[in-house]
Design a protein around this motif. Structure first.
Motif, PDB file in Angstrom:
ATOM      1  N   ASP A  59      11.742  23.955   0.639  1.00 58.10           N
ATOM      2  CA  ASP A  59      12.124  25.082  -0.223  1.00 58.10           C
ATOM      3  C   ASP A  59      12.986  24.614  -1.390  1.00 58.10           C
ATOM      4  O   ASP A  59      12.833  25.085  -2.522  1.00 58.10           O
ATOM      5  CB  ASP A  59      12.860  26.159   0.582  1.00 58.10           C
ATOM      6  N   LYS A  63      12.082  24.941  -5.330  1.00 59.18           N
ATOM      7  CA  LYS A  63      12.987  25.593  -6.273  1.00 59.18           C
ATOM      8  C   LYS A  63      13.288  24.661  -7.447  1.00 59.18           C
ATOM      9  O   LYS A  63      13.251  25.071  -8.610  1.00 59.18           O
ATOM     10  CB  LYS A  63      14.281  25.991  -5.562  1.00 59.18           C
ATOM     11  N   GLN A  66      10.301  24.449  -9.653  1.00 56.09           N
ATOM     12  CA  GLN A  66      10.144  25.685 -10.412  1.00 56.09           C
ATOM     13  C   GLN A  66      11.106  25.715 -11.597  1.00 56.09           C
ATOM     14  O   GLN A  66      10.736  26.058 -12.717  1.00 56.09           O
ATOM     15  CB  GLN A  66      10.424  26.885  -9.495  1.00 56.09           C
ATOM     16  N   GLU A  67      12.358  25.331 -11.313  1.00 56.24           N
ATOM     17  CA  GLU A  67      13.370  25.310 -12.371  1.00 56.24           C
ATOM     18  C   GLU A  67      13.016  24.308 -13.470  1.00 56.24           C
ATOM     19  O   GLU A  67      13.332  24.514 -14.642  1.00 56.24           O
ATOM     20  CB  GLU A  67      14.746  24.984 -11.791  1.00 56.24           C
TER      21      GLU A  67
END
Length: 130
Positions: A59, A63, A66-67
């Motif tokens: 996860d 993240k 994605q950032e």
């Protein structure tokens, strides 16, 4: 299911098997089974915790990706996949039905080869692919 599992998971079967045992023997069995149960529970909890930690890391990576605006398509070519290299056949026979059988020589002797060796009185060296 093995016979012992069938006996242990069926109360009447277990009762019958325990008829000739002493109380001390039955208590010893109960203690041993309890110890095994505790070991299994600890092992299962460790596995669950390891999975939880792994998923948390996944996860976190998602993240971060994605950032950074990075998708799986951007990195999929970087992923190294390992595959077992297929071992080349070293021995070949043709059985009575005319079917060709090949074997790398690794592992257990295939039934077709064993039958061929027994029938013709030869070793695997006689079937070596040249």
């Amino acid at each position: 299911m093995t016979d012992i599992v069938k006996i242990l998971t069926r109360k009447n079967s277990l009762r019958k098997q325990c008829q000739d045992l002493s109380i001390t023997d039955i208590e010893k069995i109960i203690i041993d089974l309890t110890d095994i149960l505790k070991e299994k529970e600890v092992s299962e909890l460790e596995r669950i915790e390891a999975d939880r930690e792994k998923n948390a890391k996944i996860d976190m990576i998602r993240k971060t990706m994605q950032e950074a605006g990075i998708g799986f398509e951007d990195i999929k070519d970087l992923v190294v996949t390992t595959t077992k290299k297929k071992v080349e056949a070293k021995y070949r026979i043709i059985d009575a039905d005319g079917e060709t059988h090949e074997w790398s020589g690794r592992g257990r002797t295939p039934l077709a080869f064993q039958e061929y060796f027994d029938k013709h009185g030869v070793t695997k060296d006689a079937c070596l692919i040249k």
